[in-house]
Design an enzyme around this catalytic site. Sequence first.
Site, PDB file in Angstrom:
ATOM      1  N   ASP A 141     -46.564 -62.750  19.710  1.00 45.82           N
ATOM      2  CA  ASP A 141     -46.086 -61.382  19.480  1.00 45.82           C
ATOM      3  C   ASP A 141     -46.960 -60.302  20.094  1.00 45.82           C
ATOM      4  O   ASP A 141     -46.511 -59.178  20.278  1.00 45.82           O
ATOM      5  CB  ASP A 141     -45.959 -61.123  17.971  1.00 45.82           C
ATOM      6  CG  ASP A 141     -47.287 -61.248  17.224  1.00 45.82           C
ATOM      7  OD1 ASP A 141     -48.311 -61.563  17.864  1.00 45.82           O
ATOM      8  OD2 ASP A 141     -47.302 -61.048  15.997  1.00 45.82           O
ATOM      9  N   HIS A 142     -48.202 -60.613  20.441  1.00 42.09           N
ATOM     10  CA  HIS A 142     -49.148 -59.579  20.868  1.00 42.09           C
ATOM     11  C   HIS A 142     -49.183 -59.331  22.379  1.00 42.09           C
ATOM     12  O   HIS A 142     -49.659 -58.285  22.818  1.00 42.09           O
ATOM     13  CB  HIS A 142     -50.570 -59.949  20.424  1.00 42.09           C
ATOM     14  CG  HIS A 142     -50.917 -59.452  19.054  1.00 42.09           C
ATOM     15  ND1 HIS A 142     -50.176 -59.773  17.942  1.00 42.09           N
ATOM     16  CD2 HIS A 142     -51.938 -58.667  18.607  1.00 42.09           C
ATOM     17  CE1 HIS A 142     -50.721 -59.212  16.874  1.00 42.09           C
ATOM     18  NE2 HIS A 142     -51.776 -58.529  17.248  1.00 42.09           N
ATOM     19  N   ASP A 206     -54.906 -62.268  11.484  1.00 42.16           N
ATOM     20  CA  ASP A 206     -54.498 -60.901  11.777  1.00 42.16           C
ATOM     21  C   ASP A 206     -54.719 -60.098  10.502  1.00 42.16           C
ATOM     22  O   ASP A 206     -54.420 -60.574   9.405  1.00 42.16           O
ATOM     23  CB  ASP A 206     -53.029 -60.839  12.203  1.00 42.16           C
ATOM     24  CG  ASP A 206     -52.660 -59.470  12.740  1.00 42.16           C
ATOM     25  OD1 ASP A 206     -52.561 -59.309  13.965  1.00 42.16           O
ATOM     26  OD2 ASP A 206     -52.453 -58.543  11.927  1.00 42.16           O
ATOM     27  N   ARG A 488     -51.665 -48.166  11.795  1.00 44.73           N
ATOM     28  CA  ARG A 488     -53.012 -47.819  12.241  1.00 44.73           C
ATOM     29  C   ARG A 488     -52.912 -46.754  13.326  1.00 44.73           C
ATOM     30  O   ARG A 488     -52.029 -46.816  14.174  1.00 44.73           O
ATOM     31  CB  ARG A 488     -53.664 -49.100  12.797  1.00 44.73           C
ATOM     32  CG  ARG A 488     -55.147 -49.166  12.678  1.00 44.73           C
ATOM     33  CD  ARG A 488     -55.622 -50.613  12.837  1.00 44.73           C
ATOM     34  NE  ARG A 488     -55.773 -51.273  11.556  1.00 44.73           N
ATOM     35  CZ  ARG A 488     -55.966 -52.575  11.403  1.00 44.73           C
ATOM     36  NH1 ARG A 488     -56.001 -53.360  12.451  1.00 44.73           N
ATOM     37  NH2 ARG A 488     -56.108 -53.097  10.205  1.00 44.73           N
ATOM     38  N   SER A 683     -58.899 -54.312  12.651  1.00 44.96           N
ATOM     39  CA  SER A 683     -58.339 -55.611  12.981  1.00 44.96           C
ATOM     40  C   SER A 683     -59.266 -56.758  12.606  1.00 44.96           C
ATOM     41  O   SER A 683     -60.488 -56.612  12.541  1.00 44.96           O
ATOM     42  CB  SER A 683     -58.042 -55.660  14.484  1.00 44.96           C
ATOM     43  OG  SER A 683     -57.715 -56.962  14.896  1.00 44.96           O
ATOM     44  N   ARG A 685     -59.890 -59.199  14.512  1.00 42.30           N
ATOM     45  CA  ARG A 685     -60.271 -59.863  15.763  1.00 42.30           C
ATOM     46  C   ARG A 685     -61.726 -60.326  15.763  1.00 42.30           C
ATOM     47  O   ARG A 685     -62.661 -59.542  15.709  1.00 42.30           O
ATOM     48  CB  ARG A 685     -59.971 -58.964  16.964  1.00 42.30           C
ATOM     49  CG  ARG A 685     -60.788 -57.698  17.068  1.00 42.30           C
ATOM     50  CD  ARG A 685     -60.226 -56.743  18.106  1.00 42.30           C
ATOM     51  NE  ARG A 685     -58.945 -56.216  17.666  1.00 42.30           N
ATOM     52  CZ  ARG A 685     -58.350 -55.145  18.193  1.00 42.30           C
ATOM     53  NH1 ARG A 685     -58.914 -54.495  19.168  1.00 42.30           N
ATOM     54  NH2 ARG A 685     -57.186 -54.720  17.735  1.00 42.30           N
TER      55      ARG A 685
END
Length: 793
Positions: A141-142, A206, A488, A683, A685
């Site tokens: 999806d990213h 995520d 965000r 995030s 990440r």
Amino acid sequence: MRATLSSLSVNKMASYCLTVTRLRLALGTGARRFHVSAAFSAKAKVSMSRFEPDTSINYEKMHENINIVRSRLGRPLTLSEKIVYGHLDDPAGQDIERGRTYLRLRPDRVAMQDATAQMAMLQFISSGLPKVAVPSTIHCDHLIEAQIGGTEDLQRAKEVNEEVYNFLATAGAKYGVGFWKPGSGIIHQIILENYAYPGVMLIGTDSHTPNGGGLGAICIGVGGADAVDVMAGIPWELKCPKVIGVKLTGTLSGWTSPKDVILKVAGILTVKGGTGAIVEYHGPGVDSISCTGMATICNMGAEIGATTSVFPYNHRMKTYMEKTGRGEIASVADQFKEDLVPDNGCEYDQVVEINLSELKPHINGPFTPDLAHPVSEIGATAKKSGWPLEVKVGLIGSCTNSSYEDMGRAASLAKQALDKGLKCKAQFTVTPGSEQIRATIERDGYTKILSDVGGVVLANACGPCIGQWDRKDVKKGEKNTIVTSYNRNFTARNDANPATHAFVTSPEIVTAMAIAGTLDFNPETDYLTAANGEKFKLEPPTGDELPSRDFDPGQDTYQHPPAESSAVQVQVSPTSNRLQLLEPFDKWHGKDMEDMRVLIKVKGKCTTDHISAAGPWLKFRGHLDNISNNMLIGAVNTDNDAVNKVKNLLTGDFGGVPDVARHYKANGVNWVVVGDENYGEGSSREHAALEPRHLGGRAIIVKSFARIHETNLKKQGLLPLTFADPSDYDKIRPDDKISITGLKSFAPGKPLTAVIKHSDGSQVSISLNHTFNETQIDWFKAGSALNRMKELQ
């Protein structure tokens, strides 16, 4: 460790999609039994190949654990405590104290989005394990950039990212991980439609994984290394969360939407107010919110730093599960309903009360998601603050607000405008959350209405929400305003333009402002002018909670892992600039860390977007060395108030942050980063932790950390440390040398010491706190959690 292996055709693997089999997975301790459920209606064919745990077994085990813990603690339990403690590895022996002890948990499943799955799967491959121990999925999806429209953008993404998609598809098939192909939708929407259910514990790579709390699930965002632990069958550690109760009374109506609940909560608690806590919604007002509305609230709970958010099981959730082909799970949940709601008399660490009948529409921003304003006041505030009033673009959708109900309410407003001969004055984009949502809103006419009013329907993906937006209407540096239904709005997050003032609000308010074209439009009181000159007000939005004709699943986009995968090979080319097999980080040398340089002393807010930017950098998420070229390029340097400009203390020259770090590493110089409050906000990440470790960093010293980032740093063998006295931040100068002492006796609860040597020959010692437990100290000593895992095999 680098090697090249041939790959199996994705089309060949797809033939295994509908395999229905019972698997016993026996990797490590705590092996569990799962099965694929085939009992789904034909109308829910997207769900037919789900790899779903046996919910009856999970509920029985959770019920047993809850009773053990309740008996031990001798008090009523909150809902979040029931689900979390219900997943304890050792409920009888686990030390339990909110905010202090570390819990060892057994989550039910793992979900990864494609940008983070690359590093997670690379780490899993490095572990040497043959199969995942719990049901796991990858969601593409990213990596889809919004440029023209859904169909064109998806096709372009498949071509540009072919190597990465092939890696993820084959790695999934090899190691037993389900693969949702590009175009299937956003990870959190897919989880809500297929995998979340009341009482399940899921971790996802995520930060907005808490979206699943709208279905009564404990869904927690983590870094890839945490996901590897769970996939390896190792108990997963989480500091025992505090519990913040949000009591809802009254009823939502008119222009007020579920999004306004979390926008209001964010204004109350701020971006760090939920750190270390689960936000648990309760009270009579809950029943006035749809299941997907509850998911919206839980999703954006990530913006207050919460571990996760959750709602109690109710009829709204049951209806949603029935509509998405999971009526059999709802039936089992009904039998265990007492375990899926809070106990009477349970106590919260903090309580916030919101009367939904009095709540007004909100809009938050710019530049931070906790700057809350009633829509009725934003115009005056914007004029006073010098924010641009013209709305350049309105964007609806994303993982936060892309439900059938959201799209229906937005379409109801668009239809009113069209009936009066109006179209949007601002550009308008629509992002469906999943292929199922896209197909259903197209069938039911919403897509046409939203397109006719001026909307461009983008791919079923994250798109502009995460910076995947090839924006052309303004130049970089041009001051402008956009309004979104996203979660965000950090500086430059959506379009890489630091001058863009991004505001987050509900899809309804976005649509109204896009039609009016201005930020100071209050649809509750202000009038529009129809094409014939008539003045009119928009009626409050309306929309069905769920489609009356059930969902249209659209295209089948799921690839189930084959029952036998020994023939499957995974390909990583040694010459690739997108993928790179990992090499283990070095172990701790057994001594104190002496005379480390300050790479950068960061000023103010430093999110994971500042530490490891997304947007165009997403293409390097599977290549640690290449992605490290974005390390801290968005952080503000206290020395000169500049971004990506620090002094190289070996040469005296100024350079980019990653360039100076590489020079230090090449010359054997270790370094530290010094930061401010809530460092690593945003995030999940883990690249924001991997990159400093890869480029020679040893410690990150700040006033306070965001939860996920602090854990990610520990996982990669770095030292996340906090000033015992926050004012000590001011004692560190950019040209200092810092030694960290006390490491030989490194122990839980025992502070370390930093000796700061100034360039004038003077020095000062300060105390540094940490939150390491014994297991995490072993990670540090081994060089990383992955290194430690391999030591224990």
